[in-house]
Write a protein that holds these residues in place. Structure first.
Motif, PDB file in Angstrom:
ATOM      1  N   ARG A 124      -2.184   2.497  -6.256  1.00 44.44           N
ATOM      2  CA  ARG A 124      -2.090   1.038  -6.348  1.00 44.44           C
ATOM      3  C   ARG A 124      -0.712   0.620  -6.845  1.00 44.44           C
ATOM      4  NH1 ARG A 124      -1.960  -2.280 -10.319  1.00 44.44           N
ATOM      5  NH2 ARG A 124      -2.480  -0.632 -11.819  1.00 44.44           N
ATOM      6  N   ARG A 125      -0.200   1.339  -7.863  1.00 47.90           N
ATOM      7  CA  ARG A 125       1.112   1.008  -8.404  1.00 47.90           C
ATOM      8  C   ARG A 125       2.199   1.201  -7.347  1.00 47.90           C
ATOM      9  NH1 ARG A 125       2.096   0.476 -13.657  1.00 47.90           N
ATOM     10  NH2 ARG A 125       4.121   1.509 -13.486  1.00 47.90           N
ATOM     11  N   GLN A 126       2.054   2.236  -6.517  1.00 51.16           N
ATOM     12  CA  GLN A 126       3.033   2.432  -5.453  1.00 51.16           C
ATOM     13  C   GLN A 126       2.928   1.336  -4.404  1.00 51.16           C
ATOM     14  OE1 GLN A 126       3.737   6.310  -3.805  1.00 51.16           O
ATOM     15  NE2 GLN A 126       2.960   7.351  -5.618  1.00 51.16           N
ATOM     16  N   VAL A 127       1.700   0.965  -4.039  1.00 57.70           N
ATOM     17  CA  VAL A 127       1.515  -0.098  -3.047  1.00 57.70           C
ATOM     18  C   VAL A 127       2.124  -1.399  -3.548  1.00 57.70           C
ATOM     19  CG1 VAL A 127      -0.220  -1.543  -1.905  1.00 57.70           C
ATOM     20  CG2 VAL A 127      -0.538   0.934  -2.007  1.00 57.70           C
ATOM     21  N   GLU A 128       1.990  -1.673  -4.847  1.00 61.74           N
ATOM     22  CA  GLU A 128       2.518  -2.904  -5.427  1.00 61.74           C
ATOM     23  C   GLU A 128       4.011  -2.804  -5.761  1.00 61.74           C
ATOM     24  OE1 GLU A 128       0.058  -3.739  -8.769  1.00 61.74           O
ATOM     25  OE2 GLU A 128      -1.714  -4.253  -7.571  1.00 61.74           O
ATOM     26  N   GLY A 129       4.582  -1.609  -5.593  1.00 61.74           N
ATOM     27  CA  GLY A 129       6.004  -1.442  -5.881  1.00 61.74           C
ATOM     28  C   GLY A 129       6.308  -1.262  -7.358  1.00 61.74           C
ATOM     29  N   LEU A 130       5.274  -1.023  -8.182  1.00 58.86           N
ATOM     30  CA  LEU A 130       5.503  -0.821  -9.614  1.00 58.86           C
ATOM     31  C   LEU A 130       6.009   0.582  -9.898  1.00 58.86           C
ATOM     32  CD1 LEU A 130       2.297  -2.602 -10.971  1.00 58.86           C
ATOM     33  CD2 LEU A 130       4.616  -3.516 -10.832  1.00 58.86           C
ATOM     34  N   SER A 131       5.752   1.508  -8.995  1.00 58.60           N
ATOM     35  CA  SER A 131       6.237   2.874  -9.125  1.00 58.60           C
ATOM     36  C   SER A 131       6.421   3.422  -7.723  1.00 58.60           C
ATOM     37  CB  SER A 131       5.254   3.739  -9.925  1.00 58.60           C
ATOM     38  OG  SER A 131       4.029   3.895  -9.216  1.00 58.60           O
ATOM     39  N   GLY A 132       6.939   4.634  -7.641  1.00 60.57           N
ATOM     40  CA  GLY A 132       7.126   5.252  -6.339  1.00 60.57           C
ATOM     41  C   GLY A 132       8.418   6.029  -6.282  1.00 60.57           C
ATOM     42  N   ARG A 133       8.533   6.845  -5.256  1.00 59.89           N
ATOM     43  CA  ARG A 133       9.718   7.672  -5.048  1.00 59.89           C
ATOM     44  C   ARG A 133      10.410   7.216  -3.779  1.00 59.89           C
ATOM     45  NH1 ARG A 133       8.893  13.812  -3.350  1.00 59.89           N
ATOM     46  NH2 ARG A 133       8.136  12.671  -1.536  1.00 59.89           N
ATOM     47  N   VAL A 134      11.735   7.033  -3.869  1.00 58.14           N
ATOM     48  CA  VAL A 134      12.536   6.632  -2.719  1.00 58.14           C
ATOM     49  C   VAL A 134      13.636   7.668  -2.543  1.00 58.14           C
ATOM     50  CG1 VAL A 134      14.022   4.865  -1.713  1.00 58.14           C
ATOM     51  CG2 VAL A 134      12.056   4.191  -3.107  1.00 58.14           C
ATOM     52  N   ARG A 135      13.731   8.243  -1.340  1.00 58.50           N
ATOM     53  CA  ARG A 135      14.715   9.289  -1.040  1.00 58.50           C
ATOM     54  C   ARG A 135      15.911   8.656  -0.335  1.00 58.50           C
ATOM     55  NH1 ARG A 135      10.214  12.261   2.348  1.00 58.50           N
ATOM     56  NH2 ARG A 135      10.191  10.068   3.007  1.00 58.50           N
TER      57      ARG A 135
ATOM     58  N   VAL B 271      23.620   0.189   5.712  1.00 56.50           N
ATOM     59  CA  VAL B 271      22.390   0.708   5.114  1.00 56.50           C
ATOM     60  C   VAL B 271      21.414   0.993   6.243  1.00 56.50           C
ATOM     61  CG1 VAL B 271      20.463   0.250   3.559  1.00 56.50           C
ATOM     62  CG2 VAL B 271      22.759  -0.582   2.979  1.00 56.50           C
ATOM     63  N   ALA B 272      20.998   2.238   6.365  1.00 60.38           N
ATOM     64  CA  ALA B 272      20.084   2.649   7.430  1.00 60.38           C
ATOM     65  C   ALA B 272      18.701   2.919   6.846  1.00 60.38           C
ATOM     66  CB  ALA B 272      20.608   3.901   8.123  1.00 60.38           C
ATOM     67  N   CYS B 273      17.675   2.501   7.568  1.00 63.34           N
ATOM     68  CA  CYS B 273      16.295   2.795   7.186  1.00 63.34           C
ATOM     69  C   CYS B 273      15.446   2.762   8.448  1.00 63.34           C
ATOM     70  CB  CYS B 273      15.780   1.804   6.136  1.00 63.34           C
ATOM     71  SG  CYS B 273      15.739   0.091   6.687  1.00 63.34           S
ATOM     72  N   ARG B 274      14.196   3.167   8.311  1.00 65.75           N
ATOM     73  CA  ARG B 274      13.307   3.131   9.472  1.00 65.75           C
ATOM     74  C   ARG B 274      12.941   1.697   9.811  1.00 65.75           C
ATOM     75  NH1 ARG B 274      12.019   7.812   7.044  1.00 65.75           N
ATOM     76  NH2 ARG B 274      10.547   6.867   5.588  1.00 65.75           N
ATOM     77  N   ASP B 275      12.785   1.443  11.089  1.00 64.04           N
ATOM     78  CA  ASP B 275      12.457   0.106  11.558  1.00 64.04           C
ATOM     79  C   ASP B 275      11.026  -0.248  11.181  1.00 64.04           C
ATOM     80  OD1 ASP B 275      13.101  -2.258  12.695  1.00 64.04           O
ATOM     81  OD2 ASP B 275      13.142  -1.553  14.759  1.00 64.04           O
ATOM     82  N   GLY B 276      10.754  -1.553  11.097  1.00 65.91           N
ATOM     83  CA  GLY B 276       9.410  -2.010  10.757  1.00 65.91           C
ATOM     84  C   GLY B 276       9.244  -2.221   9.261  1.00 65.91           C
ATOM     85  N   GLU B 277       8.005  -2.391   8.834  1.00 62.90           N
ATOM     86  CA  GLU B 277       7.712  -2.664   7.427  1.00 62.90           C
ATOM     87  C   GLU B 277       7.932  -1.413   6.586  1.00 62.90           C
ATOM     88  OE1 GLU B 277       4.056  -4.532   4.699  1.00 62.90           O
ATOM     89  OE2 GLU B 277       3.837  -4.279   6.876  1.00 62.90           O
ATOM     90  N   VAL B 278       8.574  -1.575   5.433  1.00 65.17           N
ATOM     91  CA  VAL B 278       8.834  -0.451   4.528  1.00 65.17           C
ATOM     92  C   VAL B 278       7.947  -0.583   3.302  1.00 65.17           C
ATOM     93  CG1 VAL B 278      11.216  -0.213   5.297  1.00 65.17           C
ATOM     94  CG2 VAL B 278      10.710  -1.665   3.322  1.00 65.17           C
ATOM     95  N   GLU B 279       7.756   0.532   2.593  1.00 63.39           N
ATOM     96  CA  GLU B 279       7.009   0.499   1.341  1.00 63.39           C
ATOM     97  C   GLU B 279       7.740  -0.395   0.337  1.00 63.39           C
ATOM     98  OE1 GLU B 279       6.334   4.410  -0.081  1.00 63.39           O
ATOM     99  OE2 GLU B 279       5.061   4.997   1.618  1.00 63.39           O
ATOM    100  N   ARG B 280       6.969  -0.958  -0.595  1.00 69.46           N
ATOM    101  CA  ARG B 280       7.565  -1.929  -1.512  1.00 69.46           C
ATOM    102  C   ARG B 280       8.650  -1.308  -2.380  1.00 69.46           C
ATOM    103  NH1 ARG B 280       3.830  -6.310  -4.268  1.00 69.46           N
ATOM    104  NH2 ARG B 280       5.909  -7.239  -4.363  1.00 69.46           N
ATOM    105  N   ALA B 281       8.451  -0.059  -2.809  1.00 70.57           N
ATOM    106  CA  ALA B 281       9.479   0.587  -3.630  1.00 70.57           C
ATOM    107  C   ALA B 281      10.781   0.698  -2.843  1.00 70.57           C
ATOM    108  CB  ALA B 281       9.006   1.968  -4.084  1.00 70.57           C
TER     109      ALA B 281
END
Length: 293
Positions: free
Chosen positions: A86-97, A270-280
């Protein structure tokens, strides 16, 4: 063989905590027959009685106590797992590479990381030293979330590249060479050079700058580690062309930095995958956007 349902285990725990089927039914918002069915299914699954009724009080059996210890642990682990998700979905935590060159990591990325530490302390940014092409390749295969890449780049299907910064490329020259106020291709081409290797966009931009003046100098050494290049310049080994990258720290007095004539720029995207990204990932992109020029 059927697995034990966490819902059935939760029912058993609530009954044991309240000492009553009726109270457990109210607590779980279930009908009393459903509570009885959950217990019956558990007892059928383990092959033994789990609860006893004495004077209207429901108590666990010895086997029931053994199962309750495990059940509480399993339920706690499941609740913790759901909370972490839940915290990752809400962007309160998570890992970004994130992948970037050494120069961007040393001089640009720390500002974005400082902003994230204040605004989103639960986000862990894992930084990898990568060339632009390597970053794009890892984005395509899904092992990277964001790449800081030199432009222009062909993003390819499934990726998007957004222009980010435009930093001047400067000449870094040993101080005792006494360079002019603005360094030209003709002045620099006749001197020892330390340049990025041909796999980088900076190398291609630099080669085009010389070629526009009809010059094709060879580097004395090629490196992709900008701080190491500057150390060699300070030692008098050669001169180089590097992006300024918003540097604010004091310069080594053994190095003189000069603008170029004609001017030259290094553009980053800045490159990233197209479409919706995770909140983090979105929060990291927002922090990077604050450094946009």
């Amino acid at each position: 063989m059927r697995e034990i349902s966490l819902d059935r285990l939760r029912t058993l725990v609530v009954i044991a905590d309240h000492g009553s089927f009726a109270d457990a039914a109210r607590q779980l918002n279930l009908a009393p027959p459903t509570i009885s069915l959950h217990v019956a299914e558990l007892e059928a699954r383990v092959g033994a009685a789990l609860l006893t009724r004495t004077r209207g009080q429901v108590r666990p059996t010895v086997i029931g106590e053994t199962l309750l210890v495990r059940a509480r642990r399993l339920l706690a682990d499941a609740d913790q797992a759901l909370d972490e998700v839940r915290r990752q979905v809400e962007g309160l935590s998570g890992r970004v590479r994130l992948g970037a060159s050494t120069g961007a990591i040393a001089h640009l990325l720390p500002q974005a990381l400082e902003t994230l530490r204040v605004d989103h302390p639960g986000i862990d940014v894992q930084v990898q030293v990568l060339t632009s092409q390597a970053s794009l390749a890892r984005l395509r295969e899904g092992s990277l979330d964001i790449g800081l890449v030199a432009l222009p780049q062909v993003a390819g299907k499934g990726l998007r590249v957004t222009p980010w910064r435009r930093d001047p490329i400067m000449a870094y020259v040993p101080a005792d060479w006494q360079p002019p106020a603005r360094v030209t291709p003709a002045w620099l081409a006749g001197r020892a050079l330390i340049l990025n290797d041909s796999s980088t966009q900076l190398s291609r931009v630099t080669a085009e700058w010389f070629a526009a003046a009809g010059l094709y100098p060879e580097a004395r050494i090629e490196l992709n580690y900008n701080d190491a290049i500057k150390s060699l310049v300070a030692a008098g080994y050669g001169a180089t062309l590097l992006p300024q990258e918003g540097e604010v720290q004091a310069h080594d007095p053994r190095i003189v930095r000069r603008a170029l004539r004609p001017g030259l720029w290094r553009q980053l995207g800045v490159a990233c995958r197209d479409g919706e990204v995770e909140r983090a990932t979105g929060f990291v992109l927002e922090a990077l956007a604050r450094l946009r020029q």
